[in-house]
Design a protein around this motif. Structure first.
Motif, PDB file in Angstrom:
ATOM      1  N   SER A 122      29.960 -11.768  18.229  1.00 54.75           N
ATOM      2  CA  SER A 122      30.377 -13.136  18.580  1.00 54.75           C
ATOM      3  C   SER A 122      31.817 -13.422  18.168  1.00 54.75           C
ATOM      4  O   SER A 122      32.579 -14.009  18.938  1.00 54.75           O
ATOM      5  N   THR A 137      24.626 -13.045  22.126  1.00 48.63           N
ATOM      6  CA  THR A 137      25.759 -13.950  21.960  1.00 48.63           C
ATOM      7  C   THR A 137      25.873 -14.816  23.201  1.00 48.63           C
ATOM      8  O   THR A 137      25.949 -14.294  24.317  1.00 48.63           O
ATOM      9  N   ALA A 178      34.263 -21.106  12.173  1.00 45.55           N
ATOM     10  CA  ALA A 178      32.810 -21.089  12.293  1.00 45.55           C
ATOM     11  C   ALA A 178      32.286 -22.497  12.039  1.00 45.55           C
ATOM     12  O   ALA A 178      32.745 -23.182  11.119  1.00 45.55           O
ATOM     13  N   LYS A 228      22.811 -22.829  10.253  1.00 38.03           N
ATOM     14  CA  LYS A 228      23.544 -21.581  10.467  1.00 38.03           C
ATOM     15  C   LYS A 228      24.923 -21.869  11.061  1.00 38.03           C
ATOM     16  O   LYS A 228      25.037 -22.559  12.053  1.00 38.03           O
ATOM     17  N   ASN A 270      26.779 -11.510  14.834  1.00 34.92           N
ATOM     18  CA  ASN A 270      27.907 -12.343  14.419  1.00 34.92           C
ATOM     19  C   ASN A 270      29.227 -11.591  14.528  1.00 34.92           C
ATOM     20  O   ASN A 270      30.263 -12.184  14.849  1.00 34.92           O
ATOM     21  N   ASP A 299      15.294 -16.628  13.433  1.00 32.04           N
ATOM     22  CA  ASP A 299      16.200 -17.697  13.872  1.00 32.04           C
ATOM     23  C   ASP A 299      15.405 -18.644  14.773  1.00 32.04           C
ATOM     24  O   ASP A 299      15.104 -18.311  15.917  1.00 32.04           O
ATOM     25  N   GLU A 351      28.378 -18.330  20.465  1.00 33.28           N
ATOM     26  CA  GLU A 351      27.338 -18.667  19.487  1.00 33.28           C
ATOM     27  C   GLU A 351      26.389 -17.493  19.362  1.00 33.28           C
ATOM     28  O   GLU A 351      26.096 -16.819  20.357  1.00 33.28           O
ATOM     29  N   SER A 352      25.887 -17.272  18.146  1.00 36.58           N
ATOM     30  CA  SER A 352      24.948 -16.191  17.876  1.00 36.58           C
ATOM     31  C   SER A 352      23.516 -16.708  17.810  1.00 36.58           C
ATOM     32  O   SER A 352      23.263 -17.780  17.247  1.00 36.58           O
ATOM     33  N   ARG A 372      25.891 -24.425  15.084  1.00 36.92           N
ATOM     34  CA  ARG A 372      25.662 -24.352  16.518  1.00 36.92           C
ATOM     35  C   ARG A 372      25.375 -25.752  17.056  1.00 36.92           C
ATOM     36  O   ARG A 372      24.938 -26.633  16.312  1.00 36.92           O
ATOM     37  N   TRP A 426      26.943 -20.365  13.032  1.00 36.05           N
ATOM     38  CA  TRP A 426      27.014 -19.264  13.981  1.00 36.05           C
ATOM     39  C   TRP A 426      27.653 -19.653  15.303  1.00 36.05           C
ATOM     40  O   TRP A 426      27.464 -18.983  16.309  1.00 36.05           O
ATOM     41  N   ARG A 427      28.418 -20.710  15.302  1.00 36.75           N
ATOM     42  CA  ARG A 427      29.237 -21.061  16.472  1.00 36.75           C
ATOM     43  C   ARG A 427      30.671 -20.728  16.102  1.00 36.75           C
ATOM     44  O   ARG A 427      31.150 -21.101  15.020  1.00 36.75           O
ATOM     45  N   TYR A 428      31.368 -20.036  17.009  1.00 43.93           N
ATOM     46  CA  TYR A 428      32.737 -19.615  16.745  1.00 43.93           C
ATOM     47  C   TYR A 428      33.617 -20.164  17.857  1.00 43.93           C
ATOM     48  O   TYR A 428      33.365 -19.935  19.037  1.00 43.93           O
TER      49      TYR A 428
END
Length: 179
Positions: free
Chosen positions: A16, A92, A147, A159, A13, A44, A37-38, A150, A161-163
């Protein structure tokens, strides 16, 4: 400065988020990374390596800083960069870039990005810390991002985990300073 293995060896993260604003260089294309995205390890469910090592995911268990390119939906390639420690599968996904040379195209979506740039399976397992044709540079851009969950997956939606950058138009003001 081209990003080194220590950069990619960090927490996924962190990688990312720190890739936002960096310059992706592939052949004659250069673009500011605008979305990542992670995908992190066996816990996961959306990570390709969650079920263990396969011929496809073997690269994710290797050294940080290598490209992981895969084929989805029978027609799209996606570019990832392996992160974290050896034998810990994480990467990533590069989801979007803003090209900085004509045609100044905003490529939003990993399939669209790879299709436009011409990235395919032949670009899997490239050491982006040493390559002269596929690498990422720090050019000093600081872009705001948010953030979100995803997208394009069916598992691990909890999660954040999308930036993604918050101001796509803000890049335009910075472009004259980019070479």
């Amino acid at each position: 400065m081209i990003l080194n293995r220590a950069f990619f060896g960090q927490d996924t993260n962190t990688v990312s988020t720190h890739l936002i604003g960096k310059l992706l260089c592939f052949r004659n294309f250069k673009g500011i990374i605008t979305e990542t995205e992670s995908y992190i390890g066996s816990d996961d469910p959306a990570c390709h390596a969650a079920r263990g090592m396969t011929p496809r995911t073997k690269i994710m268990f290797g050294s940080a800083g290598f490209s992981y390119v895969y084929f989805i939906y029978g027609k799209y390639y996606c570019l990832n960069i392996v992160t974290e420690a050896l034998n810990f599968p994480a990467a990533t996904l590069i989801r979007g870039i803003q090209l900085i040379h004509p045609p100044y195209t905003y490529l939003n979506g990993p399939g669209k990005l790879c299709q436009f740039l011409g990235i395919d399976l032949s670009h899997n397992a490239i050491d982006v810390t040493l390559s002269k044709s596929l690498y990422i540079k720090d050019i000093g851009f600081q872009l705001s991002y948010k953030a979100t969950p995803r997208i394009g997956i069916s598992k691990g939606l909890d999660k954040m985990w999308r930036y993604v950058i918050t101001d796509k138009d803000g890049i335009a003001a910075m472009l004259p300073h980019t070479t």
